[in-house]
Design a protein around this motif. Sequence first.
Motif, mmCIF file in Angstrom:
data_model
loop_
_atom_site.group_PDB
_atom_site.id
_atom_site.type_symbol
_atom_site.label_atom_id
_atom_site.label_comp_id
_atom_site.label_asym_id
_atom_site.label_seq_id
_atom_site.Cartn_x
_atom_site.Cartn_y
_atom_site.Cartn_z
ATOM 1 N N SER A 8 0.707 -1.314 0.471
ATOM 2 C CA SER A 8 0.118 -0.097 0.170
ATOM 3 C C SER A 8 0.899 1.537 0.133
ATOM 4 O O SER A 8 2.250 1.081 -0.545
ATOM 5 N N ALA A 9 0.168 2.353 0.236
ATOM 6 C CA ALA A 9 1.698 3.730 0.730
ATOM 7 C C ALA A 9 2.622 3.231 1.271
ATOM 8 O O ALA A 9 3.924 3.539 0.970
ATOM 9 N N GLY A 10 3.348 1.816 2.222
ATOM 10 C CA GLY A 10 4.428 1.510 2.158
ATOM 11 C C GLY A 10 5.268 0.872 0.670
ATOM 12 O O GLY A 10 6.014 0.909 1.012
ATOM 13 N N ALA A 11 4.626 0.691 0.041
ATOM 14 C CA ALA A 11 5.108 0.249 -1.194
ATOM 15 C C ALA A 11 5.398 1.599 -1.758
ATOM 16 O O ALA A 11 6.779 1.595 -3.053
ATOM 17 N N VAL A 12 5.406 2.965 -1.780
ATOM 18 C CA VAL A 12 5.568 3.880 -2.833
ATOM 19 C C VAL A 12 6.819 4.479 -1.900
ATOM 20 O O VAL A 12 8.157 4.779 -1.993
ATOM 21 N N ASN A 13 6.344 3.966 -0.265
ATOM 22 C CA ASN A 13 7.876 4.323 0.509
ATOM 23 C C ASN A 13 9.124 3.530 0.322
ATOM 24 O O ASN A 13 9.820 4.233 0.489
ATOM 25 N N ALA A 14 8.574 2.390 0.247
ATOM 26 C CA ALA A 14 9.816 1.482 -0.174
ATOM 27 C C ALA A 14 10.466 1.287 -1.508
ATOM 28 O O ALA A 14 11.996 1.019 -1.780
ATOM 29 N N LEU A 15 9.844 2.247 -2.468
ATOM 30 C CA LEU A 15 9.926 1.882 -3.954
ATOM 31 C C LEU A 15 11.350 3.378 -4.046
ATOM 32 O O LEU A 15 12.295 3.159 -4.392
ATOM 33 N N MET A 16 11.179 4.298 -2.838
ATOM 34 C CA MET A 16 12.011 5.368 -3.065
ATOM 35 C C MET A 16 12.972 4.797 -1.898
ATOM 36 O O MET A 16 14.788 5.728 -2.392
ATOM 37 N N ALA A 17 12.964 4.561 -1.007
ATOM 38 C CA ALA A 17 13.414 3.868 0.393
ATOM 39 C C ALA A 17 15.015 3.119 -0.029
ATOM 40 O O ALA A 17 16.562 3.797 -0.079
ATOM 41 N N ALA A 18 14.552 2.558 -1.166
ATOM 42 C CA ALA A 18 15.198 0.910 -1.258
ATOM 43 C C ALA A 18 16.003 1.986 -2.923
ATOM 44 O O ALA A 18 17.793 1.238 -3.350
ATOM 45 N N GLN A 19 16.409 2.497 -3.358
ATOM 46 C CA GLN A 19 17.054 3.834 -4.355
ATOM 47 C C GLN A 19 17.208 5.039 -3.652
ATOM 48 O O GLN A 19 17.903 5.168 -4.343
ATOM 49 N N GLY A 20 18.026 4.770 -2.230
ATOM 50 C CA GLY A 20 18.216 5.682 -1.108
ATOM 51 C C GLY A 20 17.673 6.669 -1.776
ATOM 52 O O GLY A 20 18.506 8.390 -1.112
ATOM 53 N N LYS A 21 16.369 7.389 -2.083
ATOM 54 C CA LYS A 21 15.566 8.470 -1.921
ATOM 55 C C LYS A 21 14.941 9.008 -0.873
ATOM 56 O O LYS A 21 13.427 9.801 -0.922
ATOM 57 N N SER A 22 15.524 9.170 0.948
ATOM 58 C CA SER A 22 14.720 9.534 1.422
ATOM 59 C C SER A 22 14.099 11.191 1.732
ATOM 60 O O SER A 22 13.288 11.408 2.317
ATOM 61 N N GLU A 23 15.023 11.555 1.119
ATOM 62 C CA GLU A 23 15.046 12.767 0.966
ATOM 63 C C GLU A 23 13.406 13.699 0.193
ATOM 64 O O GLU A 23 12.785 14.374 0.773
ATOM 65 N N GLU A 24 13.530 12.928 -1.251
ATOM 66 C CA GLU A 24 12.656 12.741 -2.015
ATOM 67 C C GLU A 24 11.568 12.154 -1.668
ATOM 68 O O GLU A 24 10.335 12.735 -2.168
ATOM 69 N N MET A 25 11.183 11.514 -0.640
ATOM 70 C CA MET A 25 10.357 10.945 -0.406
ATOM 71 C C MET A 25 9.760 11.813 1.079
ATOM 72 O O MET A 25 8.186 12.584 0.555
ATOM 73 N N ASP A 26 10.468 12.418 1.471
ATOM 74 C CA ASP A 26 10.540 13.533 2.790
ATOM 75 C C ASP A 26 9.335 14.811 1.948
ATOM 76 O O ASP A 26 8.428 15.160 2.076
ATOM 77 N N ALA A 27 9.536 14.775 1.051
ATOM 78 C CA ALA A 27 9.635 16.185 -0.434
ATOM 79 C C ALA A 27 7.974 16.157 -1.118
ATOM 80 O O ALA A 27 7.250 16.893 -0.515
ATOM 81 N N LEU A 28 7.836 14.322 -1.578
ATOM 82 C CA LEU A 28 6.883 14.236 -2.330
ATOM 83 C C LEU A 28 5.297 14.020 -0.636
ATOM 84 O O LEU A 28 4.468 14.636 -1.230
ATOM 85 N N TRP A 29 6.177 13.256 -0.014
ATOM 86 C CA TRP A 29 4.853 13.948 1.453
ATOM 87 C C TRP A 29 4.859 15.115 1.348
ATOM 88 O O TRP A 29 3.080 15.111 1.666
ATOM 89 N N MET A 30 4.991 16.073 1.809
ATOM 90 C CA MET A 30 4.849 17.200 2.271
ATOM 91 C C MET A 30 4.310 18.695 0.926
ATOM 92 O O MET A 30 3.327 18.699 1.174
ATOM 93 N N ARG A 31 4.564 17.652 -0.295
ATOM 94 C CA ARG A 31 3.640 18.313 -1.458
ATOM 95 C C ARG A 31 2.286 17.645 -1.398
ATOM 96 O O ARG A 31 1.726 18.726 -1.218
ATOM 97 N N GLN A 32 2.150 16.376 -1.355
ATOM 98 C CA GLN A 32 1.263 16.172 -1.220
ATOM 99 C C GLN A 32 0.550 16.332 0.215
ATOM 100 O O GLN A 32 -1.106 17.042 0.020
ATOM 101 N N ILE A 33 0.862 16.871 1.877
ATOM 102 C CA ILE A 33 0.493 17.667 2.095
ATOM 103 C C ILE A 33 -0.424 18.516 1.842
ATOM 104 O O ILE A 33 -2.201 18.899 2.103
ATOM 105 N N GLU A 34 0.191 19.203 1.328
ATOM 106 C CA GLU A 34 0.044 21.132 0.885
ATOM 107 C C GLU A 34 -0.836 21.155 -0.259
ATOM 108 O O GLU A 34 -1.775 21.980 -0.751
#
Length: 367
Positions: A40-66
């Motif tokens: 589920s939502a963890g699949a999206v986070n796993a996709l990015m975390a596996a590629q070393g993109k934790s900062e991009e993941m954080d930014a993505l969620w913040m954009r989703q909030i806004e």
Amino acid sequence: MGARALVLGGGGVRGIFQAGAIQRLCERGETEWRVFTGVSAGAVNALMAAQGKSEEMDALWMRQIETGLGAFRPWIEVANSALKEMSAGLRTHADVEGLDGLYDNNEMRELVTPFAAGLSERLDRLGHHLRIGLLCLQTGEYLAVDPVSQVSPGVVTDLVVAATATPLAFAPVELELDVPGVRCSRRRCQFVAAGARNITPLRDAITAAREANIELDGIDVIDGTPETGEGADYELHGLLEIGLLVEDILANRVLQTDVECCSRANAMTALRDRLEGLVDAGDEAALTALEWLKVTVPAILRYRRLELRVIRPTTSSWRAFTGRTDADLSLEFPGDLTRNAELLRLCHRYGRWLAEHAEHHMVVSCD
């Protein structure tokens, strides 16, 4: 510290809790993850975390909030909208029967596509392994899919979109997957999110590590489903409130069952190790008991100790985080209907805080 696995559960908008925890662990240098699994939502986070993109993941969620969390509409909100439309006569029974989902998957598809491109090359360079969990509607099977070897590069986006396609909210996604050992392999089937079927894909991580010849020292489970069982001192009313609580209770039961299975396996492993020590000392009775154990529980030969760290919302940690002894996790933690940006940002900070305070527990692999 040796190789670890990162296991990410579902939870819709609560994925921001995971993002905060992952980002903080990365900042602390606790990123020995070699295996990544998510549903589920963890699949999206796993996709990015596996590629070393934790900062991009954080930014993505913040954009989703806004922007109103359009890509992560919770199923209960969608069901509520449908009920309102039907009661107002805006949709006939035939109209609803003809729908595969009340919202389309375009926003999620647009969100995932940039992170799906070039996935295989990045994982290979990092030495990481990823599994995405989803559910087949035709056979009822749960699948843990390797997006590198079991789908073509052009289908990775569809795979992740399917893993987040909550039934009712989003239409199923048609895929043809090559996954050994399942009935739906190599045939065109419809797939949806598997959160209710397997909220914490712990076994997927152990299996993926074994297939990749990786000897794990530990597993980090990050799940945004809040702890239940404290006993609320207020009455529940309304379909939405009751439905949401039932969903959380079911998800909690799945996670608790996983941990309990590991605990039982841990006890048996301790017994095996003790018996082997007595056999080495010449104890014939211990030899008989050990042989009985191996016959009765054959899997005991494969068990080994692992360190398990579970990062999830609990009543005690929420009170410590807020600094209030009367803080009520069941009332204050974001739910599936939450659209309050400040509350979701608080959820993100709570994930970061928990990443520094989560306890480690010794368990064993249960593959």
